[in-house]
Design a protein around this motif. Structure first.
Motif, short mmCIF file in Angstrom:
data_model
loop_
_atom_site.label_atom_id
_atom_site.label_comp_id
_atom_site.label_asym_id
_atom_site.label_seq_id
_atom_site.Cartn_x
_atom_site.Cartn_y
_atom_site.Cartn_z
N ASN A 227 0.81 -1.21 0.00
CA ASN A 227 0.00 0.00 0.00
C ASN A 227 0.85 1.26 0.00
O ASN A 227 0.56 2.22 -0.72
N GLY A 228 1.89 1.27 0.80
CA GLY A 228 2.82 2.41 0.82
C GLY A 228 2.23 3.67 1.41
O GLY A 228 1.06 3.72 1.81
N ASN A 229 3.03 4.70 1.45
CA ASN A 229 2.62 5.98 2.05
C ASN A 229 1.53 6.67 1.24
O ASN A 229 0.76 7.48 1.78
N LYS A 230 1.46 6.38 -0.05
CA LYS A 230 0.46 7.04 -0.90
C LYS A 230 -0.91 6.36 -0.84
O LYS A 230 -1.88 6.90 -1.36
N LEU A 232 -1.74 3.28 -2.18
CA LEU A 232 -2.02 2.78 -3.53
C LEU A 232 -3.21 1.83 -3.57
O LEU A 232 -3.92 1.76 -4.59
N TYR A 233 -3.43 1.10 -2.48
CA TYR A 233 -4.52 0.13 -2.47
C TYR A 233 -5.60 0.46 -1.44
O TYR A 233 -6.51 -0.34 -1.22
N SER A 234 -5.49 1.61 -0.81
CA SER A 234 -6.52 2.03 0.14
C SER A 234 -7.22 3.31 -0.28
O SER A 234 -8.34 3.58 0.16
N ASN A 235 -6.60 4.10 -1.14
CA ASN A 235 -7.17 5.36 -1.57
C ASN A 235 -7.91 5.17 -2.90
O ASN A 235 -7.31 4.77 -3.90
N PRO A 236 -9.22 5.47 -2.93
CA PRO A 236 -10.00 5.28 -4.17
C PRO A 236 -9.50 6.09 -5.35
O PRO A 236 -9.83 5.78 -6.50
N VAL A 237 -8.69 7.11 -5.11
CA VAL A 237 -8.20 7.93 -6.21
C VAL A 237 -7.40 7.09 -7.20
O VAL A 237 -7.37 7.38 -8.40
N PHE A 238 -6.79 5.99 -6.72
CA PHE A 238 -6.00 5.15 -7.61
C PHE A 238 -6.86 4.17 -8.41
O PHE A 238 -6.35 3.40 -9.22
#
Length: 262
Positions: A227-230, A232-238
């Protein structure tokens, strides 16, 4: 695909190209021998994807079926990699870069998400933090239309695949998707004709439900780790704003029946 003759034509062309690649790779290896560079040259033969060639009624790639995802991976480095050694553990292309850095003495510079496959070649794989003997792959079934929109909805096809030993699970990224989850035992069903989760998992055996849950746990752990700090797999923006993030969607999705242990 209904036209058998078309499939035969595709296969003839495809296998001819395979033969051509084989010929040219042979020439490259011969040149290494002639130059006396064979023993200090790391050679890797692989590909980016397979080809359906009529399997499951499809022509190209774009699926998680074996014909599309299974690719060659052969590595040669005399005196460091035993000749003829075969590895049965599932691996992914993301690990090739890390493997190159490892064998060329640059492991310290590896900041990728991959892991060197040398641990399997040298028979010294050990990791107490998490299971590192499974593979995850993902794809987004949507394409941009050029006007800020996408061609489809998230989860209209399987988006995640997780493979552990001979077991494979394929699920969409959307918890509410009406697409079938699929699970296969490649050892006894190499052509993936018998979905062990059935139509919706309600009739699946306890053993198969347990295996599906195990694979889903591995996927969930992998998503958390990557997932990382950004986010990647929790923020719907991706996911272009669709859904609640892959971790939440995967965690919520369960088309098969619940067992008391879960």
């Amino acid at each position: 695909i209904q036209d058998v003759d078309s499939v035969k034509e595709w296969m003839v062309s495809y296998y001819a190209l395979v033969e051509e690649v084989d010929h040219h790779v042979g020439q490259l290896l011969d040149k290494l021998d002639e130059a006396g560079q064979t023993k200090n040259t790391l050679v890797i033969f692989t590909s980016d994807h397979g080809e359906s060639l009529g399997s499951h009624g499809r022509r190209g790639k774009g699926t998680f079926y074996e014909e599309s995802i299974r690719i060659p991976l052969m590595i040669r480095l005399p005196d460091k990699i035993p000749q003829g050694k075969a590895i049965d553990t599932p691996t992914a292309s993301i690990d090739v870069f890390s493997t190159i850095l490892d064998y060329t003495g640059n492991k310290i510079n590896d900041r990728s998400d991959g892991m060197s496959l040398r641990r399997f070649i040298d028979d010294n794989n050990s990791n107490n933090a998490y299971d590192n003997e499974f593979v995850v792959s993902e794809m987004d079934n949507r394409n941009p239309t050029g006007d800020g929109r996408l061609t489809d909805k998230l989860g209209s096809k399987p988006n995640f695949m997780v493979v552990k030993n001979n077991w494979k699970l394929m699920i969409p990224k959307s918890a509410s998707s009406n697409k079938r989850d699929q699970m296969y035992n490649i050892a006894i069903d190499p052509f993936e004709m018998n979905n062990l989760l059935g139509h919706n998992g309600a009739s699946a055996s306890k053993e198969n439900v347990g295996k599906a849950e195990h694979l889903k746990v591995l996927l969930h752990e992998w998503l958390e780790r990557m997932n990382g700090n950004k986010g990647l797999y929790s923020n719907p923006v991706f996911n272009a704003g669709e859904g609640h993030g892959d971790i939440a969607e995967v965690e919520s999705r369960r088309t098969w029946r619940r067992l008391p242990i879960w």
